[in-house]
Design a protein around this motif. Structure first.
Motif, PDB file in Angstrom:
ATOM      1  N   HIS A   1       0.182   6.417  -2.707  1.00  0.00           N
ATOM      2  CA  HIS A   1       0.911   6.738  -3.798  1.00  0.00           C
ATOM      3  C   HIS A   1       2.071   6.304  -4.106  1.00  0.00           C
ATOM      4  O   HIS A   1       2.652   5.838  -5.296  1.00  0.00           O
ATOM      5  CB  HIS A   1       0.992   8.495  -3.642  1.00  0.00           C
ATOM      6  CG  HIS A   1      -0.106   9.225  -4.014  1.00  0.00           C
ATOM      7  ND1 HIS A   1      -0.014  10.752  -4.002  1.00  0.00           N
ATOM      8  CD2 HIS A   1      -1.310   9.050  -4.536  1.00  0.00           C
ATOM      9  CE1 HIS A   1      -1.218  11.133  -4.348  1.00  0.00           C
ATOM     10  NE2 HIS A   1      -1.797  10.166  -4.569  1.00  0.00           N
ATOM     11  N   ASN A   2       2.930   5.889  -3.166  1.00  0.00           N
ATOM     12  CA  ASN A   2       4.313   5.474  -3.337  1.00  0.00           C
ATOM     13  C   ASN A   2       4.383   3.932  -2.369  1.00  0.00           C
ATOM     14  O   ASN A   2       5.030   4.002  -1.640  1.00  0.00           O
ATOM     15  CB  ASN A   2       5.296   6.450  -2.879  1.00  0.00           C
ATOM     16  CG  ASN A   2       5.343   7.717  -3.596  1.00  0.00           C
ATOM     17  OD1 ASN A   2       5.377   7.713  -4.995  1.00  0.00           O
ATOM     18  ND2 ASN A   2       5.394   8.824  -2.720  1.00  0.00           N
ATOM     19  N   THR A   3       3.560   3.101  -2.876  1.00  0.00           N
ATOM     20  CA  THR A   3       3.353   1.881  -2.345  1.00  0.00           C
ATOM     21  C   THR A   3       4.605   1.138  -2.392  1.00  0.00           C
ATOM     22  O   THR A   3       4.935   1.024  -3.605  1.00  0.00           O
ATOM     23  CB  THR A   3       2.118   0.989  -3.014  1.00  0.00           C
ATOM     24  OG1 THR A   3       1.087   1.807  -2.394  1.00  0.00           O
ATOM     25  CG2 THR A   3       2.042  -0.365  -2.275  1.00  0.00           C
ATOM     26  N   VAL A   4       5.188   0.409  -1.398  1.00  0.00           N
ATOM     27  CA  VAL A   4       6.589  -0.564  -1.637  1.00  0.00           C
ATOM     28  C   VAL A   4       5.679  -1.611  -0.674  1.00  0.00           C
ATOM     29  O   VAL A   4       5.351  -1.576   0.525  1.00  0.00           O
ATOM     30  CB  VAL A   4       7.310   0.241  -0.827  1.00  0.00           C
ATOM     31  CG1 VAL A   4       8.680  -0.709  -0.816  1.00  0.00           C
ATOM     32  CG2 VAL A   4       7.922   1.471  -1.429  1.00  0.00           C
ATOM     33  N   PHE A   5       5.779  -2.728  -1.308  1.00  0.00           N
ATOM     34  CA  PHE A   5       5.670  -3.957  -0.710  1.00  0.00           C
ATOM     35  C   PHE A   5       6.828  -4.762  -0.188  1.00  0.00           C
ATOM     36  O   PHE A   5       7.607  -4.999  -0.778  1.00  0.00           O
ATOM     37  CB  PHE A   5       5.134  -5.076  -1.688  1.00  0.00           C
ATOM     38  CG  PHE A   5       3.754  -4.513  -2.349  1.00  0.00           C
ATOM     39  CD1 PHE A   5       2.459  -4.820  -1.702  1.00  0.00           C
ATOM     40  CD2 PHE A   5       3.652  -4.150  -3.687  1.00  0.00           C
ATOM     41  CE1 PHE A   5       1.423  -4.393  -2.177  1.00  0.00           C
ATOM     42  CE2 PHE A   5       2.529  -3.561  -4.282  1.00  0.00           C
ATOM     43  CZ  PHE A   5       1.418  -3.845  -3.438  1.00  0.00           C
ATOM     44  N   ASP A   6       6.945  -4.303   1.277  1.00  0.00           N
ATOM     45  CA  ASP A   6       8.115  -4.428   1.816  1.00  0.00           C
ATOM     46  C   ASP A   6       8.441  -6.083   2.179  1.00  0.00           C
ATOM     47  O   ASP A   6       7.686  -6.807   1.858  1.00  0.00           O
ATOM     48  CB  ASP A   6       8.107  -3.807   3.038  1.00  0.00           C
ATOM     49  CG  ASP A   6       7.075  -3.915   3.950  1.00  0.00           C
ATOM     50  OD1 ASP A   6       6.411  -4.832   3.809  1.00  0.00           O
ATOM     51  OD2 ASP A   6       6.943  -3.117   5.085  1.00  0.00           O
ATOM     52  N   LYS A   7       9.456  -6.268   3.065  1.00  0.00           N
ATOM     53  CA  LYS A   7       9.959  -7.335   3.154  1.00  0.00           C
ATOM     54  C   LYS A   7       8.887  -8.574   3.896  1.00  0.00           C
ATOM     55  O   LYS A   7       8.664  -9.890   3.630  1.00  0.00           O
ATOM     56  CB  LYS A   7      11.011  -7.608   4.314  1.00  0.00           C
ATOM     57  CG  LYS A   7      11.631  -8.777   4.569  1.00  0.00           C
ATOM     58  CD  LYS A   7      12.928  -8.761   5.258  1.00  0.00           C
ATOM     59  CE  LYS A   7      13.551 -10.003   5.477  1.00  0.00           C
ATOM     60  NZ  LYS A   7      14.795 -10.071   6.200  1.00  0.00           N
ATOM     61  N   GLN A   8       7.858  -7.747   4.725  1.00  0.00           N
ATOM     62  CA  GLN A   8       6.737  -8.888   5.305  1.00  0.00           C
ATOM     63  C   GLN A   8       5.721  -9.427   4.275  1.00  0.00           C
ATOM     64  O   GLN A   8       5.404 -10.632   4.500  1.00  0.00           O
ATOM     65  CB  GLN A   8       5.620  -7.835   6.222  1.00  0.00           C
ATOM     66  CG  GLN A   8       4.840  -6.905   5.413  1.00  0.00           C
ATOM     67  CD  GLN A   8       3.826  -6.040   6.229  1.00  0.00           C
ATOM     68  OE1 GLN A   8       3.417  -6.481   7.025  1.00  0.00           O
ATOM     69  NE2 GLN A   8       3.977  -4.764   6.249  1.00  0.00           N
ATOM     70  N   PHE A   9       5.666  -8.874   3.046  1.00  0.00           N
ATOM     71  CA  PHE A   9       5.109  -9.651   2.068  1.00  0.00           C
ATOM     72  C   PHE A   9       5.608 -10.726   1.263  1.00  0.00           C
ATOM     73  O   PHE A   9       5.143 -11.748   0.878  1.00  0.00           O
ATOM     74  CB  PHE A   9       4.666  -8.642   0.797  1.00  0.00           C
ATOM     75  CG  PHE A   9       3.624  -7.721   1.175  1.00  0.00           C
ATOM     76  CD1 PHE A   9       2.356  -7.912   1.219  1.00  0.00           C
ATOM     77  CD2 PHE A   9       4.093  -6.314   1.781  1.00  0.00           C
ATOM     78  CE1 PHE A   9       1.322  -6.844   1.342  1.00  0.00           C
ATOM     79  CE2 PHE A   9       3.145  -5.632   2.122  1.00  0.00           C
ATOM     80  CZ  PHE A   9       1.517  -5.574   1.990  1.00  0.00           C
ATOM     81  N   SER A  10       6.936 -10.861   1.803  1.00  0.00           N
ATOM     82  CA  SER A  10       7.806 -12.301   1.384  1.00  0.00           C
ATOM     83  C   SER A  10       7.286 -13.225   2.013  1.00  0.00           C
ATOM     84  O   SER A  10       7.830 -14.578   1.464  1.00  0.00           O
ATOM     85  CB  SER A  10       9.199 -11.728   1.192  1.00  0.00           C
ATOM     86  OG  SER A  10       9.778 -11.618   2.684  1.00  0.00           O
ATOM     87  N   PHE A  11       6.750 -12.912   2.978  1.00  0.00           N
ATOM     88  CA  PHE A  11       6.319 -14.244   3.902  1.00  0.00           C
ATOM     89  C   PHE A  11       5.087 -15.078   3.463  1.00  0.00           C
ATOM     90  O   PHE A  11       4.448 -16.077   3.870  1.00  0.00           O
ATOM     91  CB  PHE A  11       6.224 -14.255   5.278  1.00  0.00           C
ATOM     92  CG  PHE A  11       7.350 -13.824   6.119  1.00  0.00           C
ATOM     93  CD1 PHE A  11       8.337 -14.707   6.575  1.00  0.00           C
ATOM     94  CD2 PHE A  11       7.976 -12.318   5.983  1.00  0.00           C
ATOM     95  CE1 PHE A  11       9.557 -14.351   7.358  1.00  0.00           C
ATOM     96  CE2 PHE A  11       9.014 -11.846   6.705  1.00  0.00           C
ATOM     97  CZ  PHE A  11       9.933 -13.164   7.404  1.00  0.00           C
TER      98      PHE A  11
END
Length: 860
Positions: free
Chosen positions: A184-194
């Motif tokens: 529902h409240n998806t957050v693409f956190d720092k790991q996706f920046s890699f």
């Protein structure tokens, strides 16, 4: 010595028996599958995958088989019963590049599952039961997949709340394609920046996110993300600059999204302004079902305020399909960045209120436009959806195009130079009834397809030029369309023509069909289905020798409608839903000739929903259905009416053909046998008659066929007539007859009272008179039957009648005594041998001439 020899042999035999006994168990253990029956994997070389591949799908596996070759590059273990992928499960496969484990029951990946998969590039674990948590995806489970390019883990998430496991995606630095579910409240956190090499990101189909924020995709701002797929999402809102961080985005695809609505979807393009994009694709982006009608109308309205962001984007392809769009202010896009870049517009299956001339004028300014589809229905659903939409779906009647010629100068229309397809199927218009001059299109060299079906077209009599390269034209489902027979001459390169759906007036093709198609020498596909046609000119396609597909379904043909000699290239003919009962022998032979087995040229014939006749007269046709090289729909099995009126199938008749054949030919042969028996009996009877009356028969035929047999003549007799009379007629005979026949006409009469001398026997005299006279005349008055000599003379006279002299007896009867004619005489003489007299008969009465002629007039 014997014992020492036999012992080794016994030992070898025992070893062989033990080996053979344990071999099945060894093999079963080696597969390491489930307790169910295990089918060995299919091992094959694949050019697509670049090496040895293993197909282990649908084999009830719970563990990876250990007997697979170690050098496989592709392994598919989908559709099995895996629940866990164990540590080092793929360690032996160091060359493995593609691993597919979709549609299992996976719930756990052990931390070292992929150790040893140093070459793995594709990992597909979609549609399992992998929850996005640290228990399912243990920390470090992907750390060895440094060469992974594509990862599918979508279709797994079964909860709305949660977050992605920490650092799960961090090791996947080379991933380019990522397919995942969302919360529902998806957050693409720092790991996706890699994931700096990421090019394709798909969210869904379990896309549970309710809202996208301006920072939702912030982690991807340094990636090379080009394509974003939002599939099956539950968005309620998208902030204006949500897509702004995606600076390399070229394709935005949003499909099956509710309750966002198409208005908010277009507003979300704010962050993409002043960008160059390939595709903006909204498919089935719908508002909430619970909102009011007014709110729904607002949510499907694309006015100038909403389209202003789109106008600032240089996009090549805009697709807005099945989004219930009520209004789209296309004129507001004129002279925008969008108008200079757009090449492909597809806005089919929406609810546009109407189009007018400003829409047309605006579209014509899109200089690079190649494809335009503003129809209510896609081509593959033309017959159903488009019709319903046009007539009644929105309560808006279709405009009626009525293009008739005027005497004005030709109108020149400048088209986008690259325009190739125009689809306006089923649109509503405000163009109304138009009297137009001839039209000349400029820059129409690339136009290949025009679809004007379901637009209410009624009359086409204008002359068009500039579209000489058009190869597909659809005028179907425009009721009673009046086409000028020379209209299609403007499209000499047309290959596909649709004129179905009652688009042709009654008898139009009989009057103008041949002329209509005369110059379409390249025509390949012709659709005239559902026009209620029952007859066509046999040579209607005489000029169209290249035609391959003819659709005449849904008409009323009772006989085969075309001459196949004119269509040597025919490969498909649809005659389904007509009134055909059978095809005659000439037609089936002609269809067989169209099949060339040497060149592999075939013919497909559709006859479904024709109520065939399965009687005796159609048996040849039934055999043809199942023995012809022509490919028939439903294998030649159709409903049919049998001889007794019951409904059956052609397959059933064919399966019992010998029985049906006997029932048909049996009555004929029975009739023939009866005729034969009658002829045989007649022959036997003739033989008996010939044997019994041989001489008479020979004599008869000799006489009939002119044999040298002399026949009697009047001159052969001493007397011309024997006059037989009663006593009451003596005076009439002696005075009237003697005077008018003997004295006046020189006949020789035999009168018994004069010729029979006294003392002679009366019987002999009468017989002598009859025998020596050419004719016998009976003069009848009252009481004939009381005169014994008259009675005797009647019998003797009748007896002397023969086949050669049927008129030997004449009757002269008193007019008052017609009933006195004896029955024996009536049975043997004709009416023209009876003459009548009365007391008023004079010497000049015609009866004397008639009687004279009857006595001497017929000689053989």
């Amino acid at each position: 010595m014997a014992a020492s020899v036999s012992t080794p042999r016994a030992g070898i035999t025992l070893l062989q028996v033990m080996t053979l006994s344990l071999l099945p168990l060894i093999c079963l253990m080696d597969t390491r599958g489930s307790a169910s029956t295990v089918v060995p994997c299919n091992i094959y070389n694949s050019s697509q995958h670049g090496g040895l591949s293993a197909d282990c799908t649908h084999r009830n596996l719970t563990r990876v088989p250990s007997n697979l070759p170690s050098d496989i590059v592709f392994l598919d273990i989908s559709d099995n019963e895996f629940e866990v992928l164990e540590n080092f499960a793929f360690k032996r496969f160091s060359k493995l590049k593609h691993l597919i484990a979709a549609r299992n029951q996976l719930k756990l990946l052990e931390v070292k599952t992929f150790h040893g998969c140093v070459s793995l590039q594709t990992l597909d674990m979609e549609f399992n039961q992998l929850d996005y948590n640290n228990l399912t995806f243990q920390t470090g489970v992907f750390e060895r997949l440094t060469n992974l390019i594509t990862l599918h883990i979508e279709g797994n998430l079964n909860t709305d709340m949660g977050s992605y496991p920490d650092d799960l995606f961090k090791p996947l630095r080379n991933v380019e394609n990522l397919y995942i579910d969302t919360f529902h409240n998806t957050v693409f956190d720092k790991q996706f920046s890699f994931l700096q090499h990421l090019r394709v990101l798909q969210l869904g189909p379990n896309c549970n996110t309710l809202q996208l924020f301006n920072n939702t995709f912030e982690a991807f701002k340094n990636s090379k993300l080009e394509s974003l797929y939002l599939y099956g999402c539950s968005f309620k809102d998208i902030e204006l600059d949500t897509f702004k961080p995606l600076i390399f985005l070229r394709h935005l695809i949003m499909r099956f999204t509710r309750p966002l609505g198409i208005r908010k979807a277009f507003l979300s393009l704010h962050g993409l302004q002043h960008r160059s994009m390939e595709t903006i694709h909204f498919h089935t982006v719908l508002p909430s079902l619970s909102i009011s009608a007014e709110e729904k109308l607002q949510a499907t309205k694309l006015d100038s305020q909403v389209l202003q962001y789109l106008g600032n984007i240089c996009v090549k392809q805009l697709i807005v399909v099945d989004c219930e769009v009520f209004l789209m202010d296309v004129p507001s896009l004129m002279a925008t960045t969008f108008s200079k870049c757009i090449e492909h517009i597809d806005v089919q299956r929406n609810r546009f209120q109407a189009y007018d001339q400003t829409y047309v004028a605006t579209v014509l300014t899109f200089v690079h436009l190649r494809y335009l589809d503003i129809s209510f229905s896609s081509n593959d659903k033309r017959l159903s959806f488009c019709e319903d939409t046009t007539k009644s779906r929105f309560g808006v009647s279709s405009g009626r195009f009525n293009f008739k010629r005027s005497s004005s100068l030709p109108v020149i229309i400048y088209l986008p130079r690259n325009l190739s397809l125009v689809n306006i199927c089923g649109i509503s218009t405000n163009l109304g009834h138009m009297i137009t001059p001839d039209v000349k299109f400029v820059n129409g060299e690339e136009v290949n397809v025009i679809n004007m079906s379901f637009v209410g077209l009624t009359d086409v009599s204008i002359e068009i030029s500039g579209l000489e390269n058009l190869h597909t034209l659809d005028f179907s489902h425009n009721s009673d369309l009046n086409i000028e027979p020379s209209f299609l001459d403007a499209f000499p390169n047309i290959r596909t023509l649709y004129l179905g759906g009652r688009s042709l007036k009654d008898n139009y093709l009989m009057e103008h069909g041949k002329r209509l198609f005369q110059h379409l020498e390249r025509l390949s596909v012709l659709d005239m289905s559902h026009n209620d046609l029952n007859i066509l000119p046999r040579d209607i396609l005489k000029s169209n020798s290249q035609i391959k597909v003819i659709n005449l379904a849904g008409n009323k043909f009772q006989t085969f409608p075309i001459d196949t000699k004119s269509t040597p290239s025919l490969s498909t003919l649809d005659l389904s839903d007509n009134s055909l009962s059978e095809l005659d022998a000439a037609t089936t032979a002609a269809l067989d000739k169209l099949v060339d087995r040497d060149s592999k040229k075939g013919l497909s014939l559709m006859l479904e929903n024709n109520l065939m006749f399965c009687g005796c007269s159609s048996q040849r046709f039934i055999l043809w259905l199942f023995e012809t090289p022509v490919q028939l729909d439903n294998g030649g099995n159709y409903k049919c009416i049998s001889e007794n009126g019951s409904v059956t199938t052609t397959r059933d008749i064919y399966n019992r053909f010998e029985q049906e054949w006997r029932s048909c030919v049996g009555p004929f042969w029975l009739f023939l046998a009866i005729i034969g028996l009658i002829m045989q009996a007649t022959t036997i009877l003739c033989i008996i008659l010939v044997i019994k009356f041989k001489s008479r028969i020979i004599c008869f035929f000799l006489r009939i066929f002119g044999a040298p047999l002399r026949l009697p003549h009047c001159r052969d007799f001493p007397y011309d007539a024997f006059i037989c009379y009663t006593q009451s007629a003596e005076q009439f005979v002696w005075y009237d007859m003697v005077r008018n026949l003997e004295e006046e006409r020189n006949l020789r009469l035999y009168l018994r009272d004069r010729e029979i001398l006294p003392g002679d026997e009366m019987v002999d005299g009468i017989m002598q008179g009859i025998m020596e006279s050419w004719k016998t005349v009976f003069v009848l008055t009252q009481n004939v039957d009381e005169d014994q000599w008259m009675t005797f003379a009647v019998k003797a006279g009748v007896y002397n009648i023969t086949d050669l002299r049927t008129d030997r007896v004449l009757v002269l009867v008193h007019s008052e005594y017609d009933q006195q004619i004896p029955d024996p005489i009536l049975r043997v003489i004709d009416e023209d041998c009876i003459f009548r007299y009365s007391p008023q008969t004079t010497d000049r009465d015609p009866v004397w001439n008639d009687l004279h002629n009857a006595i001497i007039g017929h000689e053989y």
